[in-house]
Enzyme design. Structure first.
Site, PDB file in Angstrom:
ATOM      1  N   SER A 178      45.324  36.298  39.441  1.00 41.87           N
ATOM      2  CA  SER A 178      44.315  37.336  39.219  1.00 41.87           C
ATOM      3  C   SER A 178      44.299  37.899  37.798  1.00 41.87           C
ATOM      4  O   SER A 178      43.614  38.882  37.536  1.00 41.87           O
ATOM      5  CB  SER A 178      44.528  38.486  40.208  1.00 41.87           C
ATOM      6  N   LYS A 193      45.283  47.265  44.334  1.00 39.07           N
ATOM      7  CA  LYS A 193      44.959  47.244  42.903  1.00 39.07           C
ATOM      8  C   LYS A 193      44.060  48.431  42.521  1.00 39.07           C
ATOM      9  O   LYS A 193      44.251  49.065  41.482  1.00 39.07           O
ATOM     10  CB  LYS A 193      44.270  45.923  42.562  1.00 39.07           C
TER      11      LYS A 193
END
Length: 775
Positions: A678, A721
């Site tokens: 990511s 996140k």
């Protein structure tokens, strides 16, 4: 050997042989035989006796008789009733039957007489050797067959004539007439000795084996008789003492069998085992094995079930009271209960709760069991690597026992409990078998109706068990096992959720555990928020509970000693209880900088932000990565630099720039390993910023994978996140367009104050991240 032919009346004997020197009596009933006896008495009282081969033959011919017979002297004749004559004879010498002469009234035999004095010309030494050998062997025979008597042994030991010894011994042995006929057939002394010795040795061996069998049988019978007598005595003693436990274990088992609810096949199998147990001696080691097996079978809940609570409102209240948040899990449990109510039964689902440690996965299962009024069984699978732990051991092994699934059913006492398979991702495999493969039958709705445990051997129905599994990571669960379960994600808690959980559940629990009453201790909301942010860093609330326990212990002493009646923990005095703050979030940078971009990462304890730094230096075109990056992140960086080189003209990058400069990418906290798919757009943005000298906004964070053509691919762990970005003070986050559906599922509490930009291409990211030039 001299011979002489004679004529003499003859009698055919049935099942009897007369030997020389033998005195015997027998009954005669056939007319021809009676007539032959009468003729013998009228002459010299001599008669020829020869045995029949077949005792059933009424009118024997010469072919039906043995060749060698005996010339006997008739000593006495007694007439009995029914035309039967009893005669007493004494055997004199051997003779061979040559033929029968014509005589209608009786058998008139033509015989060949042998000279008994001929002894094959044996020397005296040979005769003496034979004599001693026979006497010694007969001594051994008397040892194994004491019925022959010491007197006969003494008599035989005093005989010094070999022929006389052999005749008397042959007459004394209680053997079949066929064996005696062999002795009679042996005309020479050497041949007779060999036959007699072979017969003696054979009889010794037969009797020895028979005695051995008899001794074993007698010992067994004596032992059983002794046990029987002792049991009867014990029974009488217990009756005298007024004790009730007079029935045997087998009787108890039979009584218990009548009470259990099970199918006919199961009961027949258990009854067969009880019958087998009855025939096993209680002192045998097999008895303990059989007893343990029967007890296990009787304790299993074959057809015994508990009634589920069908009240949806009650279930909802219990789930809400025990847990704050976790809406998806609660909703799924209530759906299951609604389906069960509509269908009366319905297949029990196999649910797997996946999430970080400390998020309440195990306690959810306990609450569900409480809400449904189900028996609760927890099976910990962490570190289990032996297939027998699931399927059980085969009964042939020493110390065999059922597997954990069967033991769980036995402890629950019903066939429809809630069974928690804790830490299903922590199982391992070795040479003893694959534990995950053994679980396939347990967790497959089509197979678990007839689950076979190696120890129990009888198929067990697991279809009504409500299985709930827990795991920290989906990646560690084998694919075939994962395919059989319904995944429900238990995500990280927000600070607000942690605050509610601490106030409503954890604090009261720790105060009770440490003996503190509610009015004695109070923690302000600001102090609680500081504990969450400054003293714990986790996805769940396990460490938060420990910190509250630490505060309770610190408060217990002054309360007990009477120094204070009430203690209030505030933001100002929190340091006295827990010491200095341990954690602080990396806040966003104050100024926009070149080559520095904030990325978002997922860890096992929640979300975090990573600051990626890129420096450009004159060099030879080398590409360097530091900060303990994994292979996936290195490949993302390579993809990023390849994309930048492909669009270099668009951003006015000189053609020789990549040959004349080195690029160094670094992620701080180099001691911590980092990997994941990511960080692609984050590293590409940082590199392009450093190459073009364009500042990146300090209040922007991003997450997403990059392709060579600059497309942005979706990622996971978005809730964690997003939470990390908010804690760091970030105002804007770039998220892949394909993750839009995941953003919709995040609670508004987390998204509040955040601008979420959905990006599809690298250009979209740069438009948001790069600082616009002031015109």
């Amino acid at each position: 050997m001299d011979t002489m032919i004679m004529k003499m009346p003859a009698v055919a004997l049935r099942g009897m042989v007369i030997l020389p020197g033998m005195v015997a009596h027998f009954d005669v009933s056939r007319a021809k035989s009676i007539k032959a006896v009468e003729e013998a008495m009228m002459d010299e009282q001599k008669i020829f006796l020869v045995a029949q081969k077949d005792v059933e033959q009424e009118n024997p011919d010469i072919e039906d008789l043995f060749k060698i017979g005996i010339i006997a002297e008739v000593k006495q004749v007694i007439k009995l009733q029914n035309n039967i004559v009893r005669i007493l004879v004494e055997g004199k010498e051997r003779a061979e039957l040559s033929a029968f002469l014509e005589n209608p009234d009786y058998l008139l035999a033509e015989i060949i007489r042998f000279d008994e004095e001929v002894d094959d010309g044996l020397p005296e030494e040979a005769k003496e050797a034979m004599l001693r050998s026979i006497q010694e062997t007969f001594g051994k025979y008397v040892v194994v067959n004491p019925k022959m008597g010491k007197e006969l042994q003494r008599q035989l030991s005093e005989i010094t004539d070999l022929e006389k010894l052999m005749n008397q011994l042959a007459n004394s042995l209680p053997v079949h007439f066929g064996e005696k006929q062999k002795i009679l057939d042996a005309v020479s002394m050497t041949e007779r000795y060999e036959v007699l010795m072979a017969l003696l040795l054979k009889e010794i061996e037969i009797i020895a084996i028979k005695n051995d069998f008899q001794a074993k049988v007698k010992a067994h019978v004596d032992k059983n008789q002794k046990e029987y007598l002792l049991r009867e005595q014990m029974k009488v003693i217990r009756e005298e003492l007024g004790e009730d436990n007079t029935e045997s274990d087998a009787d108890h088992f039979a009584e218990a069998l009548g009470k259990i609810r099970a199918d006919k096949e199961v009961k027949e199998k258990i009854k067969k085992e009880i019958d087998r147990f009855k025939n096993i001696s209680s002192s045998s080691s097999e008895s303990a094995v059989a007893r343990g097996y029967i007890e296990t079978l009787l304790e299993l809940p074959w057809n015994k079930t508990s009634r589920d609570n069908k009240d949806l409102k009650n279930a909802e209240q219990i789930l809400n009271a025990d847990h704050y948040g976790l809406e998806k899990v609660k909703e799924r449990m209530l759906e299951f209960l609604a389906v069960r109510n509509l269908t009366s039964k319905g297949e029990s689902p196999i649910i797997c709760l996946v999430g970080p440690p400390g998020t309440g996965k195990t306690s959810i299962a306990r609450s569900v069991a409480k809400a449904l009024d189900k028996k609760y069984v927890r099976i910990s699978l962490g570190g289990v690597r032996d297939e027998a732990e699931i399927r059980g051991h085969r009964r042939t092994y020493v110390g065999a026992m059922p597997g954990r699934i069967v033991n769980g059913l036995r402890s629950a006492g019903v066939k429809n409990p809630l069974m928690l398979l804790d830490e299903i991702d922590k199982m391992s495999s070795d040479y003893k078998g694959d534990t995950a493969s053994a679980l396939l039958e347990v967790l497959d709705a089509e197979q678990n109706k007839k689950f076979r445990d190696h120890y129990v051997e009888i198929p067990i129905d697991l279809s009504e068990v409500l299985f709930i599994a827990t795991a920290n990571s989906v990646q560690d669960i084998p694919r075939p096992l994962l395919d059989r379960m319904e995944l429900i994600e238990v995500t990280s808690y927000t600070e607000n959720e942690k605050l509610h959980i601490a106030k409503e559940h954890l604090l009261a629990k720790q105060m009770e555990r440490n003996g503190i009453r509610p009015e004695q201790l109070a923690i302000t909301d600001k102090a609680m928020a500081k504990i969450i942010s400054g003293y714990t860093r986790e996805a769940g609330v396990r460490n938060l509970e420990r910190k509250l326990g630490e505060i309770c212990r610190k408060a217990a002493r002054p309360l007990y000693e009477g120094e204070k009646e009430k203690i209030k923990v505030t933001e100002q005095n929190l340091e006295k209880f827990l010491g200095k703050e341990k954690y602080s979030f990396d806040k966003k940078n104050d100024t926009d900088e070149v080559g520095i971009v904030r990325g978002l990462a997922w860890t096992s304890v929640g979300g975090d932000t990573l600051e990626i730094e890129v420096n450009i230096m004159p060099g030879k075109g080398e590409f360097q990565l530091t900060g303990q990056l994994g292979d996936v992140m290195k490949e993302s960086a390579q993809a990023g630099i390849s994309y930048i080189r492909s669009v270099s003209e668009e951003y006015h990058i000189p053609k020789k720039f990549f040959q004349e400069n080195d690029i160094h990418i670094h992620i701080p906290e180099g001691a911590v390993p980092k990997d994941g798919p990511s960080a692609g757009i984050t590293m590409a943005t940082a590199m392009l910023s450093a190459i073009t000298k364009t500042p990146v906004r300090a209040d922007v964070a991003m997450t997403g994978e990059i392709t060579l053509r600059g497309r942005v691919l979706p990622i996971g762990g978005l809730k964690e996140k997003t939470l990390a970005a908010k804690n760091a003070g970030i105002k804007t986050i770039c998220v892949p367009k394909k993750n839009e559906k995941d953003i919709d599922e995040i609670s508004p509490e987390i998204k509040k104050g955040l601008k979420i930009v959905f990006v599809e291409q690298m250009k979209d990211v740069l438009d948001v991240a790069f600082v616009k030039e002031q015109k």
